[in-house]
Design an enzyme around this catalytic site. Structure first.
Site, PDB file in Angstrom:
ATOM      1  CG  ASP A 135       7.089  15.146   0.533  1.00 59.31           C
ATOM      2  OD1 ASP A 135       5.995  14.951   1.292  1.00 59.31           O
ATOM      3  OD2 ASP A 135       6.990  14.799  -0.530  1.00 59.31           O
ATOM      4  NE  ARG A 186       3.142  12.362   4.583  1.00 60.31           N
ATOM      5  CZ  ARG A 186       3.576  13.007   3.458  1.00 60.31           C
ATOM      6  NH1 ARG A 186       4.716  13.075   3.359  1.00 60.31           N
ATOM      7  NH2 ARG A 186       2.713  13.693   2.589  1.00 60.31           N
TER       8      ARG A 186
HETATM    9  P1  FDA Z   1       8.130  -1.199   6.280  1.00 54.01           P
HETATM   10  O1  FDA Z   1       9.064  -0.606   5.474  1.00 54.01           O
HETATM   11  O2  FDA Z   1       8.293  -1.957   7.578  1.00 54.01           O
HETATM   12  O3  FDA Z   1       6.853  -2.093   5.622  1.00 54.01           O
HETATM   13  C1  FDA Z   1       5.939  -2.610   6.174  1.00 54.01           C
HETATM   14  C2  FDA Z   1       5.377  -3.326   5.054  1.00 54.01           C
HETATM   15  O4  FDA Z   1       4.570  -2.512   3.920  1.00 54.01           O
HETATM   16  C3  FDA Z   1       6.058  -4.248   4.172  1.00 54.01           C
HETATM   17  O5  FDA Z   1       6.414  -5.559   4.742  1.00 54.01           O
HETATM   18  C4  FDA Z   1       5.653  -4.244   2.761  1.00 54.01           C
HETATM   19  O6  FDA Z   1       4.649  -5.286   2.926  1.00 54.01           O
HETATM   20  C5  FDA Z   1       4.860  -2.919   2.718  1.00 54.01           C
HETATM   21  N1  FDA Z   1       5.802  -2.130   1.840  1.00 54.01           N
HETATM   22  C6  FDA Z   1       6.404  -1.078   2.303  1.00 54.01           C
HETATM   23  N2  FDA Z   1       7.191  -0.540   1.641  1.00 54.01           N
HETATM   24  C7  FDA Z   1       6.840  -1.026   0.284  1.00 54.01           C
HETATM   25  C8  FDA Z   1       7.121  -0.719  -0.890  1.00 54.01           C
HETATM   26  N3  FDA Z   1       7.864   0.327  -1.221  1.00 54.01           N
HETATM   27  N4  FDA Z   1       6.379  -1.638  -1.974  1.00 54.01           N
HETATM   28  C9  FDA Z   1       5.635  -2.582  -1.759  1.00 54.01           C
HETATM   29  N5  FDA Z   1       5.330  -2.851  -0.417  1.00 54.01           N
HETATM   30  C10 FDA Z   1       5.743  -2.106   0.478  1.00 54.01           C
HETATM   31  N6  FDA Z   1       9.881   9.091   3.989  1.00 54.01           N
HETATM   32  C11 FDA Z   1      10.722  10.121   4.225  1.00 54.01           C
HETATM   33  O7  FDA Z   1      11.988  10.003   4.290  1.00 54.01           O
HETATM   34  N7  FDA Z   1      10.215  11.518   3.889  1.00 54.01           N
HETATM   35  C12 FDA Z   1       8.970  11.591   3.589  1.00 54.01           C
HETATM   36  O8  FDA Z   1       8.381  12.722   3.339  1.00 54.01           O
HETATM   37  C13 FDA Z   1       8.089  10.388   3.399  1.00 54.01           C
HETATM   38  N8  FDA Z   1       6.773  10.603   3.022  1.00 54.01           N
HETATM   39  C14 FDA Z   1       5.889   9.504   2.932  1.00 54.01           C
HETATM   40  C15 FDA Z   1       4.589   9.758   2.791  1.00 54.01           C
HETATM   41  C16 FDA Z   1       3.601   8.569   2.899  1.00 54.01           C
HETATM   42  C17 FDA Z   1       2.215   8.905   2.660  1.00 54.01           C
HETATM   43  C18 FDA Z   1       4.291   7.275   3.113  1.00 54.01           C
HETATM   44  C19 FDA Z   1       3.369   6.255   3.478  1.00 54.01           C
HETATM   45  C20 FDA Z   1       5.444   7.199   3.353  1.00 54.01           C
HETATM   46  C21 FDA Z   1       6.254   8.206   3.028  1.00 54.01           C
HETATM   47  N9  FDA Z   1       7.733   8.250   3.429  1.00 54.01           N
HETATM   48  C22 FDA Z   1       8.508   9.226   3.473  1.00 54.01           C
HETATM   49  C23 FDA Z   1       8.418   6.774   3.255  1.00 54.01           C
HETATM   50  C24 FDA Z   1       8.596   6.201   4.615  1.00 54.01           C
HETATM   51  O9  FDA Z   1       9.625   6.667   5.327  1.00 54.01           O
HETATM   52  C25 FDA Z   1       9.018   4.588   4.331  1.00 54.01           C
HETATM   53  O10 FDA Z   1      10.200   4.567   3.659  1.00 54.01           O
HETATM   54  C26 FDA Z   1       8.013   3.875   3.541  1.00 54.01           C
HETATM   55  O11 FDA Z   1       6.697   4.120   4.067  1.00 54.01           O
HETATM   56  C27 FDA Z   1       7.995   2.281   4.075  1.00 54.01           C
HETATM   57  O12 FDA Z   1       8.070   2.084   5.336  1.00 54.01           O
HETATM   58  P2  FDA Z   1       6.438   1.464   6.092  1.00 54.01           P
HETATM   59  O13 FDA Z   1       6.376   2.179   7.155  1.00 54.01           O
HETATM   60  O14 FDA Z   1       5.651   1.111   4.933  1.00 54.01           O
HETATM   61  O15 FDA Z   1       7.164   0.264   6.719  1.00 54.01           O
END
Ligand code: FDA
Length: 310
Positions: A135, A186
């Protein structure tokens, strides 16, 4: 993102690193609502959730919660826990691998000891035919994390890769170099508190960079995990792949345990590889706070469920 949301998010992310708040919460137990995002405190609970997800066509990456250890003894315990976890994944024939945090293996204390611990985990995973994802934590560790992955790659371990965060200005250059080196990545938006000096301040800019990085990866043909719950980005990836004739075996979607579950299941039914990131363990506090910071509505949800329980 409006100013209020930005301040709220920044305050929550500040709390993620607060030792007193962490000790209090972890003593209080999972009753704070962490169970929505965390599969349990034990490996057995997490394996049961992994099997359930596999049953719906979703693969997993299991994460033993923990970060920023303060001694090499603690780092050694992380190594033992991960090796035990890999063996259980293989024995129970779970469709999945593991994700780990370099600071959980002592990156902040002794870089070569950290490499040694992660190498043992990657070697055991390689023996069992499993994958290990490093990560990406906050920007203090970006260079060192990429360095670990490069060293392991040079040593012949192809069963490992890392994460690139779209909010960092440097990421496009990192992606180009890591594509050339055939490193499995990723791509995420980024979950830590970073200054404007090094990270895009607005959601719009982060989203645009996320698309740019995914496009670079998909065009390169090197295996990529698109990790987001953002339906606009997911929809765009699907049409871009279709338009460019990119096979479904070249990428996968990843989402976090407990978030957008119907969407995860729908993508799996459509034939995409979908992987759920399944965290477990007693040190759930910083992970939990980052999930709250991503979506202010989660704080309300947790507060309501606490009130209902009283
Ligand atoms: P965005 O924040 O724009 O969200 C899109 C939509 O998804 C929101 O409108 C909401 O509906 C839903 N959503 C998002 N987060 C939610 C939550 N917490 N609860 C409920 N609904 C939510 N980061 C990092 O810095 N280092 C890493 O190694 C990783 N590893 C990682 C693995 C995996 C499998 C995922 C999915 C994410 C990560 N992340 C991460 C976290 C990533 O950087 C980011 O903070 C989150 O995925 C939230 O961003 P979205 O891309 O979902 O988009």
């Amino acid at each position: 993102m409006d100013i209020g949301t930005r301040l709220f998010r920044s305050a929550l992310l500040g709390l993620a690193g607060n030792r007193a708040a962490r000790a209090f919460s972890e003593r209080y137990g999972m009753r704070l609502g962490a169970r929505r995002f965390v599969a349990g405190e034990t490996m057995e609970e997490a394996l049961a959730q992994a099997k359930r997800l596999n049953g719906t066509g979703i693969a997993v990456t299991l994460d033993v919660l923990g970060e920023s250890v303060s001694s090499l003894e603690e780092a050694k315990r992380s190594e033992t826990a991960y090796i035990r976890l890999l063996q259980a994944i293989a024995e129970e024939r779970i469709d999945g691998g593991v994700s780990l945090k370099p600071t959980q293996f002592g990156l902040a204390i002794d870089e070569s000891a950290c490499l040694g611990g992660i190498r043992s985990v990657v070697r055991e995973a390689s023996r069992l035919g499993l994958f290990v994802r490093l990560d990406m934590e906050d920007s203090r560790w970006t260079d060192a994390t990429i360095g670990l992955v490069r060293t392991l790659r040079e040593e012949g371990f192809a069963n490992q890769g890392t994460v690139i965060q779209a909010y960092l200005y440097r990421s496009e250059e990192d992606v180009r170099r890591l594509c050339a080196e055939n490193v499995n990545l990723r791509v995420v938006k980024g979950a830590y508190k970073e200054p404007r000096r090094i990270a895009f301040p607005s959601k719009k800019q982060v989203d645009a960079n996320m698309r740019r990085l995914i496009q670079l990866r998909l065009d390169s043909g090197v295996y990529t995990a698109v990790a987001t719950h953002d339906e606009a980005i997911i929809g765009w990836v699907k049409s871009y792949a279709r338009m460019r004739g990119i096979p479904l075996t070249a990428f996968e979607f990843q989402m976090l345990y407990g978030i957008r579950v119907p969407l995860q299941e729908k993508l799996a039914r459509q034939g995409y590889t979908v992987r759920s990131y399944v965290p477990f363990g007693r040190s759930w506090y910083p992970y939990f706070v980052r999930r709250l910071a991503e979506r202010p509505a989660n704080v309300l949800f947790i507060a309501k469920s606490l009130i209902k329980r009283k």
